[in-house]
Design an enzyme around this catalytic site. Sequence first.
Site, PDB file in Angstrom:
ATOM      1  N   HIS A 132       2.234   0.397  14.646  1.00 56.78           N
ATOM      2  CA  HIS A 132       3.077  -0.247  14.562  1.00 56.78           C
ATOM      3  C   HIS A 132       3.393   0.277  16.834  1.00 56.78           C
ATOM      4  O   HIS A 132       2.552   0.905  16.935  1.00 56.78           O
ATOM      5  CB  HIS A 132       4.693   1.087  14.067  1.00 56.78           C
ATOM      6  CG  HIS A 132       6.517   0.585  14.571  1.00 56.78           C
ATOM      7  ND1 HIS A 132       6.773   0.980  15.790  1.00 56.78           N
ATOM      8  CD2 HIS A 132       6.467   0.866  13.893  1.00 56.78           C
ATOM      9  CE1 HIS A 132       7.123   0.665  15.480  1.00 56.78           C
ATOM     10  NE2 HIS A 132       7.636  -0.414  13.957  1.00 56.78           N
ATOM     11  N   GLU A 188       4.777  -8.221  14.277  1.00 51.87           N
ATOM     12  CA  GLU A 188       6.450  -7.683  14.540  1.00 51.87           C
ATOM     13  C   GLU A 188       5.926  -7.680  16.160  1.00 51.87           C
ATOM     14  O   GLU A 188       5.073  -7.014  16.577  1.00 51.87           O
ATOM     15  CB  GLU A 188       6.235  -5.733  14.696  1.00 51.87           C
ATOM     16  CG  GLU A 188       5.488  -5.639  14.762  1.00 51.87           C
ATOM     17  CD  GLU A 188       5.569  -3.531  14.739  1.00 51.87           C
ATOM     18  OE1 GLU A 188       6.749  -2.933  15.095  1.00 51.87           O
ATOM     19  OE2 GLU A 188       4.641  -2.608  15.376  1.00 51.87           O
TER      20      GLU A 188
END
Length: 252
Positions: free
Chosen positions: A95, A167
């Site tokens: 992430h 992302e």
Amino acid sequence: MKILIAANWKMNKNRLEAKDMIEKLMSMPEGIPPQRDIVLFPPFLAIDTIKEKLKNSTIVIGAQNFYPAPSGAFTGEISLEMLKDVGCSWVLIGHSERRHIIGELPTLIEQKTKLALSYGFSIILCIGETAQEREAGLVNSVLEQQLRTSLTDIPSKAISQLVIAYEPVWAIGTGKVASQQDIITAHTLIRKILHNMIGNTSQNIRILYGGSVNSENASSILELDNVNGLLVGGASLQAESFMKIIHAGFSE
């Protein structure tokens, strides 16, 4: 393939708040549709509480982080064995907040990816460019480098455990959402890179979009080519908004 909706709660909700949210979600009349796979990534301390509440549900639990070693002198870390013990079957890897705030390097992300797959975990591998990289025209090279660094030499039998989340870092928690064309371009590129690396079986890998996803934009994002689900942050913290996202993109 089924649409996958993943909720990353990040460092939010204590055990009581997590319990209340799940109870509210599970009591809502809309229910969890069979057309969706749902994965929740709560804080570590809430995993046990949530797992108990979801024992009769199709929703599964994942962990936001772990360290790539079975045990040992790694202060403050969690192992995959520990996560298995509390019923986790998914992990989130790479992430942007772990890359850019915690400082995780590509070598560590590669180690985590390969170890998690070898343990039988399903993983969501997050990739994405910063605003500076986008402005410099480096989106394609950044995405390819992140994929190749993490996925080179993974065994073919592990492909079914793999999910990719695109992302764009500049869209995480900012309220900015990539344009539809940006999303299509990035997801098409990811699909092409995966095919070049893995071959035809890469068509079975789901590619999620993450970046300021909410109940207002979820449906339009899910309609785009090569978008197979969503990685949701802040909008997954409230039962009402998360249920709307779960039901986005189709009519019952």
